[in-house]
Design an enzyme around this catalytic site. Structure first.
Site, PDB file in Angstrom:
ATOM      1  CB  THR A  15     -36.359  52.826   2.370  1.00 56.69           C
ATOM      2  OG1 THR A  15     -35.961  51.675   3.221  1.00 56.69           O
ATOM      3  CG2 THR A  15     -35.375  53.786   2.446  1.00 56.69           C
ATOM      4  CG  ASP A  16     -36.991  48.989   6.515  1.00 59.86           C
ATOM      5  OD1 ASP A  16     -36.324  49.334   5.626  1.00 59.86           O
ATOM      6  OD2 ASP A  16     -37.197  47.799   7.101  1.00 59.86           O
ATOM      7  CD  GLU A  17     -32.226  49.429   2.717  1.00 62.61           C
ATOM      8  OE1 GLU A  17     -31.343  50.100   2.409  1.00 62.61           O
ATOM      9  OE2 GLU A  17     -32.648  48.508   2.079  1.00 62.61           O
ATOM     10  CE1 TYR A  55     -33.144  53.263  -2.260  1.00 64.14           C
ATOM     11  CE2 TYR A  55     -33.055  51.929  -0.280  1.00 64.14           C
ATOM     12  CZ  TYR A  55     -33.801  52.383  -1.313  1.00 64.14           C
ATOM     13  OH  TYR A  55     -35.153  52.540  -1.073  1.00 64.14           O
ATOM     14  CE  LYS A 111     -36.267  56.660  -0.610  1.00 60.49           C
ATOM     15  NZ  LYS A 111     -37.368  56.799  -1.846  1.00 60.49           N
TER      16      LYS A 111
HETATM   17  P1  NAD Z   1     -38.015  50.662  -8.665  1.00 58.96           P
HETATM   18  O1  NAD Z   1     -36.819  50.549  -8.934  1.00 58.96           O
HETATM   19  O2  NAD Z   1     -38.968  49.167  -8.859  1.00 58.96           O
HETATM   20  O3  NAD Z   1     -39.152  51.811  -9.448  1.00 58.96           O
HETATM   21  C1  NAD Z   1     -38.624  53.112  -9.550  1.00 58.96           C
HETATM   22  C2  NAD Z   1     -39.218  53.756 -10.594  1.00 58.96           C
HETATM   23  O4  NAD Z   1     -38.718  54.901 -10.702  1.00 58.96           O
HETATM   24  C3  NAD Z   1     -39.052  53.119 -12.016  1.00 58.96           C
HETATM   25  O5  NAD Z   1     -40.228  52.743 -12.789  1.00 58.96           O
HETATM   26  C4  NAD Z   1     -37.948  53.963 -12.623  1.00 58.96           C
HETATM   27  O6  NAD Z   1     -38.249  54.068 -14.180  1.00 58.96           O
HETATM   28  C5  NAD Z   1     -38.534  55.348 -11.969  1.00 58.96           C
HETATM   29  N1  NAD Z   1     -37.471  56.182 -11.863  1.00 58.96           N
HETATM   30  C6  NAD Z   1     -36.043  56.064 -11.756  1.00 58.96           C
HETATM   31  N2  NAD Z   1     -35.267  57.350 -11.950  1.00 58.96           N
HETATM   32  C7  NAD Z   1     -36.282  58.153 -12.217  1.00 58.96           C
HETATM   33  C8  NAD Z   1     -36.147  59.622 -12.528  1.00 58.96           C
HETATM   34  N3  NAD Z   1     -34.944  60.178 -12.670  1.00 58.96           N
HETATM   35  N4  NAD Z   1     -37.221  60.068 -13.054  1.00 58.96           N
HETATM   36  C9  NAD Z   1     -38.406  59.398 -13.175  1.00 58.96           C
HETATM   37  N5  NAD Z   1     -38.551  58.414 -12.975  1.00 58.96           N
HETATM   38  C10 NAD Z   1     -37.539  57.707 -12.413  1.00 58.96           C
HETATM   39  O7  NAD Z   1     -38.539  50.986  -7.184  1.00 58.96           O
HETATM   40  P2  NAD Z   1     -39.428  50.311  -6.117  1.00 58.96           P
HETATM   41  O8  NAD Z   1     -39.068  49.122  -5.406  1.00 58.96           O
HETATM   42  O9  NAD Z   1     -40.897  50.226  -6.791  1.00 58.96           O
HETATM   43  O10 NAD Z   1     -39.436  51.481  -4.887  1.00 58.96           O
HETATM   44  C11 NAD Z   1     -40.448  52.645  -5.089  1.00 58.96           C
HETATM   45  C12 NAD Z   1     -40.126  53.607  -4.016  1.00 58.96           C
HETATM   46  O11 NAD Z   1     -40.389  52.843  -2.528  1.00 58.96           O
HETATM   47  C13 NAD Z   1     -38.814  54.167  -3.915  1.00 58.96           C
HETATM   48  O12 NAD Z   1     -38.700  55.492  -3.591  1.00 58.96           O
HETATM   49  C14 NAD Z   1     -38.059  53.320  -2.970  1.00 58.96           C
HETATM   50  O13 NAD Z   1     -36.946  53.909  -2.178  1.00 58.96           O
HETATM   51  C15 NAD Z   1     -39.375  53.008  -1.890  1.00 58.96           C
HETATM   52  N6  NAD Z   1     -39.326  51.856  -1.187  1.00 58.96           N
HETATM   53  C16 NAD Z   1     -39.045  50.504  -1.904  1.00 58.96           C
HETATM   54  C17 NAD Z   1     -39.108  49.271  -1.070  1.00 58.96           C
HETATM   55  C18 NAD Z   1     -39.082  47.973  -1.681  1.00 58.96           C
HETATM   56  O14 NAD Z   1     -39.188  47.122  -0.823  1.00 58.96           O
HETATM   57  N7  NAD Z   1     -38.826  48.054  -2.940  1.00 58.96           N
HETATM   58  C19 NAD Z   1     -39.392  49.618   0.347  1.00 58.96           C
HETATM   59  C20 NAD Z   1     -39.700  50.852   1.318  1.00 58.96           C
HETATM   60  C21 NAD Z   1     -39.298  52.152   0.256  1.00 58.96           C
HETATM   61  O1  DAU Z   2     -36.079  47.789   3.572  1.00 61.44           O
HETATM   62  C1  DAU Z   2     -36.534  48.464   2.590  1.00 61.44           C
HETATM   63  C2  DAU Z   2     -35.735  48.052   1.209  1.00 61.44           C
HETATM   64  O2  DAU Z   2     -35.773  46.725   0.909  1.00 61.44           O
HETATM   65  C3  DAU Z   2     -35.955  49.241   0.125  1.00 61.44           C
HETATM   66  O3  DAU Z   2     -35.925  50.431   0.665  1.00 61.44           O
HETATM   67  C4  DAU Z   2     -35.142  49.125  -0.924  1.00 61.44           C
HETATM   68  O4  DAU Z   2     -35.365  49.671  -2.235  1.00 61.44           O
HETATM   69  C5  DAU Z   2     -35.287  47.326  -1.417  1.00 61.44           C
HETATM   70  O5  DAU Z   2     -34.401  47.118  -2.490  1.00 61.44           O
HETATM   71  C6  DAU Z   2     -35.010  46.579  -0.145  1.00 61.44           C
HETATM   72  O6  DAU Z   2     -33.669  46.572   0.113  1.00 61.44           O
HETATM   73  P1  DAU Z   2     -32.843  45.349   0.501  1.00 61.44           P
HETATM   74  O7  DAU Z   2     -31.386  45.342   0.379  1.00 61.44           O
HETATM   75  O8  DAU Z   2     -33.119  44.701   1.662  1.00 61.44           O
HETATM   76  O9  DAU Z   2     -33.483  44.127  -0.645  1.00 61.44           O
HETATM   77  P2  DAU Z   2     -32.719  43.083  -1.329  1.00 61.44           P
HETATM   78  O10 DAU Z   2     -34.000  42.271  -2.415  1.00 61.44           O
HETATM   79  O11 DAU Z   2     -31.589  43.500  -2.315  1.00 61.44           O
HETATM   80  O12 DAU Z   2     -31.956  42.045  -0.351  1.00 61.44           O
HETATM   81  C7  DAU Z   2     -32.847  41.467   0.637  1.00 61.44           C
HETATM   82  C8  DAU Z   2     -31.729  40.743   1.323  1.00 61.44           C
HETATM   83  O13 DAU Z   2     -31.150  39.739   0.618  1.00 61.44           O
HETATM   84  C9  DAU Z   2     -30.668  41.584   1.903  1.00 61.44           C
HETATM   85  O14 DAU Z   2     -30.045  41.029   3.093  1.00 61.44           O
HETATM   86  C10 DAU Z   2     -29.474  41.081   0.899  1.00 61.44           C
HETATM   87  C11 DAU Z   2     -29.792  39.884   0.549  1.00 61.44           C
HETATM   88  N1  DAU Z   2     -29.456  39.219  -0.994  1.00 61.44           N
HETATM   89  C12 DAU Z   2     -29.977  39.966  -1.805  1.00 61.44           C
HETATM   90  C13 DAU Z   2     -29.492  39.587  -3.128  1.00 61.44           C
HETATM   91  C14 DAU Z   2     -30.397  40.600  -3.984  1.00 61.44           C
HETATM   92  C15 DAU Z   2     -29.012  38.242  -1.151  1.00 61.44           C
HETATM   93  O15 DAU Z   2     -28.413  36.983   0.051  1.00 61.44           O
HETATM   94  N2  DAU Z   2     -28.426  37.551  -2.324  1.00 61.44           N
HETATM   95  C16 DAU Z   2     -29.097  38.580  -3.463  1.00 61.44           C
HETATM   96  O16 DAU Z   2     -28.759  38.109  -4.691  1.00 61.44           O
END
Ligand code: NAD
Ligand code: DAU
Length: 349
Positions: A131-133, A156, A160
């Site tokens: 992730t970019d985080e 988190y 990562k």
């Molecule tokens: P998500 O939470 O929707 O899915 C995660 C999946 O992993 C789920 O299906 C869960 O059951 C599985 N999982 C969790 N713990 C596990 C374990 N111990 N063993 C096996 N499976 C397990 O997550 P996502 O948003 O699809 O993110 C997927 C990946 O991409 C993550 O590594 C996250 O850090 C990364 N990522 C997410 C975003 C985003 O915006 N969502 C952005 C950049 C990177």
């Molecule tokens: O940048 C990549 C990341 O983006 C991934 O690595 C993470 O897995 C993914 O969850 C996401 O993280 P964020 O914290 O940026 O996403 P989230 O949707 O939780 O929040 C987006 C923005 O909105 C953040 O500034 C927090 C804000 N927010 C979020 C929620 C859930 C609110 O203002 N209200 C809310 O209820």
């Protein structure tokens, strides 16, 4: 046939990656390993679950014996690792769960890969999705590049960042072929409604408050999930061993502006009067350690591999809203039960 292990394939991004690989590469057998936590949902994969080149394995990446066993049994050639605890707010209430899955789980996979995969002979790869985080927060200006120092702020992002370091260390120490991509915020079909966009879509449908943390001026760079899955496909096949690539949408939005755009589109689609949903916006207590701004410089993947996003944010958001409106049963199934408990705990503070 090449056996490829995708972890976390029942989650949001993972399900799109599994679909992309199962449909486009009949010469690969895709094994989807997922523990089916609250975030994993096999309903996300209904359209491909009976394909011949697809197998689902229920299991936990932190279970070392089990992981070693499946590596030995299925002789995976490559791994695409997405399984993780992924929600920042949950990492604040339960940081240890994030250390366990994201750090220890990644290490257990790396070890199994080191011990069981014949990576010196095969065209193998350990592809770690990050992730970019991990880069921490930006001020008003600037972009994250692949050389921006790691500076994570939440449990988190720290977990990562740590897993990224271990992947790199296994590459340096044991010559494991690896690649890491660091992506910005994804949105799209099948995202669990704990994240900002699907949470607000669900609340607009149900006429519930739209909780905006702090002043709403926090900025994220949004990418349509299908474009992320395509980038992963490209990096898997064309990425350079030992390299990292940033993936982003070239698409920055302040949260408040994004939610207003969402309200506008949803009022139109639901046939509600203009500005109806905006009335639901409610400013709530801020997230501790909230990163001000993320923005990705995706020049490297664009120049080296020719990737760029295929849809604009407005188009992607419109497709996403349409999907949620046409799949209310999917949404209802996952928002009953434990979701409500999580929601009440998170938003009653
Ligand atoms: P998500 O939470 O929707 O899915 C995660 C999946 O992993 C789920 O299906 C869960 O059951 C599985 N999982 C969790 N713990 C596990 C374990 N111990 N063993 C096996 N499976 C397990 O997550 P996502 O948003 O699809 O993110 C997927 C990946 O991409 C993550 O590594 C996250 O850090 C990364 N990522 C997410 C975003 C985003 O915006 N969502 C952005 C950049 C990177
Ligand atoms: O940048 C990549 C990341 O983006 C991934 O690595 C993470 O897995 C993914 O969850 C996401 O993280 P964020 O914290 O940026 O996403 P989230 O949707 O939780 O929040 C987006 C923005 O909105 C953040 O500034 C927090 C804000 N927010 C979020 C929620 C859930 C609110 O203002 N209200 C809310 O209820």
């Amino acid at each position: 046939m090449k056996n490829i292990l995708i972890t976390g394939g029942a989650g949001f991004i993972g399900s799109h990656v599994v679909r992309q690989f199962v449909n486009n590469y009949p010469e690969y057998h895709i094994f989807n390993l997922d523990a089916l936590t609250y975030a994993g949902n096999l309903e996300n994969l209904k359209d491909i679950e009976n394909k011949e080149n697809y197998t689902f394995i229920k299991g936990d990446i932190t279970n070392e014996l089990f992981i070693n066993d499946i590596f030995s049994k299925y002789k995976f050639e490559s791994v695409i690792h997405l399984a993780a605890e992924s929600h920042v707010d949950r990492s604040i209430s339960d940081p240890l769960a994030f250390a366990k899955t994201n750090i220890l789980g990644t290490m257990i996979l790396l070890n199994a890969f080191k011990n069981e995969v014949d990576y010196t002979k095969n065209n193998s790869l350990f592809y770690h999705i990050s992730t970019d985080e991990v880069y921490g927060t930006l001020g008003e200006t600037g972009l994250f590049t692949e050389t921006t120092p790691y500076d994570p702020n939440s449990p988190y992002s720290a977990s990562k960042a740590s897993s990224d370091h271990f992947v790199r260390a296994y590459g340096e120490t044991y010559n494991i072929p690896y690649v890491i991509t660091n992506c910005s915020n994804n949105y799209g079909e099948f995202q669990f409604p704990e994240k900002l966009i699907p949470l607000c879509i669900n609340n607009i449908i149900n006429n519930k408050p739209l909780p905006i943390y702090g002043d709403g001026k926090y900025t994220r760079d949004w990418l349509y999930v299908v474009d992320h899955a395509k980038a992963i496909d490209l990096v898997f096949h064309k990425g350079k061993n030992g390299d990292t690539y940033n993936i982003g949408g070239f698409n920055e939005y302040q949260n408040i502006d994004l939610v207003k755009e969402l309200c506008k589109q949803m009022d139109q689609k639901l046939g509600r009067e203009e500005n109806t949903s905006e009335q639901l916006i409610t400013f709530v207590k801020d997230r501790p350690g909230h990163d001000l701004r993320y923005a990705i410089d995706a020049t490297k993947i664009n120049k080296n591999l020719g990737w760029k996003p295929s849809v604009t944010f407005e188009e992607g958001l419109s497709k996403t809203i349409d999907w949620y409106l046409n799949n209310t049963e999917w949404l209802e199934n996952i928002t009953k039960g434990t979701y409500q408990k999580y929601y009440d705990q998170q938003y009653s503070k």
